[in-house]
Design a protein around this motif. Structure first.
Motif, mmCIF file in Angstrom:
data_model
loop_
_atom_site.group_PDB
_atom_site.id
_atom_site.type_symbol
_atom_site.label_atom_id
_atom_site.label_comp_id
_atom_site.label_asym_id
_atom_site.label_seq_id
_atom_site.Cartn_x
_atom_site.Cartn_y
_atom_site.Cartn_z
ATOM 1 N N PHE A 116 0.828 -1.203 0.000
ATOM 2 C CA PHE A 116 0.000 0.000 0.000
ATOM 3 C C PHE A 116 0.869 1.262 0.000
ATOM 4 N N LEU A 117 1.883 1.286 0.862
ATOM 5 C CA LEU A 117 2.764 2.459 0.940
ATOM 6 C C LEU A 117 3.572 2.634 -0.345
ATOM 7 N N ARG A 118 4.010 1.518 -0.958
ATOM 8 C CA ARG A 118 4.734 1.595 -2.230
ATOM 9 C C ARG A 118 3.843 2.203 -3.309
ATOM 10 N N SER A 119 2.574 1.801 -3.334
ATOM 11 C CA SER A 119 1.631 2.350 -4.315
ATOM 12 C C SER A 119 1.419 3.843 -4.097
ATOM 13 N N LEU A 120 1.283 4.257 -2.840
ATOM 14 C CA LEU A 120 1.131 5.686 -2.555
ATOM 15 C C LEU A 120 2.368 6.466 -2.993
ATOM 16 N N TYR A 121 3.551 5.904 -2.728
ATOM 17 C CA TYR A 121 4.792 6.566 -3.121
ATOM 18 C C TYR A 121 4.840 6.739 -4.636
ATOM 19 N N ARG A 122 4.472 5.700 -5.388
ATOM 20 C CA ARG A 122 4.479 5.778 -6.849
ATOM 21 C C ARG A 122 3.474 6.812 -7.348
ATOM 22 N N LEU A 123 2.297 6.869 -6.723
ATOM 23 C CA LEU A 123 1.308 7.869 -7.114
ATOM 24 C C LEU A 123 1.836 9.282 -6.903
#
Length: 126
Positions: free
Chosen positions: A25-32
């Protein structure tokens, strides 16, 4: 039944949706935040794992394998998950592993916990 819109779900259906891991989840937020597609797989043109933008942070579950490398860790509490260890180079280093209890996380990519040279390509800071 296939659902095309989350608003069409009943409360019972939405409760049973699989949740991503916190790290995912945090990786996805970082990419966004960086304007990247959060669903894309990180890999370079040769097919090897590519930098994913931060420390691993995998949270250990009971019985997982955690690796210690006395050459790379900054103290005895710093460890790598099995995946990060296998994708990194510790040849000639003093390494050992142990089975975990729940809690604690992988330190791969955390400069304060692990030498950059001992990190896997996905988490090695640039």
């Amino acid at each position: 039944r296939p659902i095309s819109n989350i608003e069409e779900m009943s409360l019972d259906e939405s409760i049973h949706l699989p949740l991503p891991s916190l790290a995912s989840f945090l990786r996805s937020l970082y990419r966004l935040q960086r304007g990247e597609n959060p669903d894309s797989k990180s890999a370079n043109s040769s097919g090897e794992a590519a930098y994913e933008g931060g420390p691993c942070g995998y949270v250990f579950r009971r019985g997982d394998i955690a690796w210690n490398c006395r050459t790379c860790q900054t103290d005895a509490t710093c460890v790598l998950c099995d995946r990060c260890f296998r994708e990194s180079d510790h040849e000639g280093h003093e390494v050992f592993f142990h089975r975990t209890t729940p809690g604690g996380c992988c330190d791969c990519g955390d400069r304060e916990a692990w030498r950059v040279e001992g990190c896997c390509p996905r988490h090695r800071p640039p």
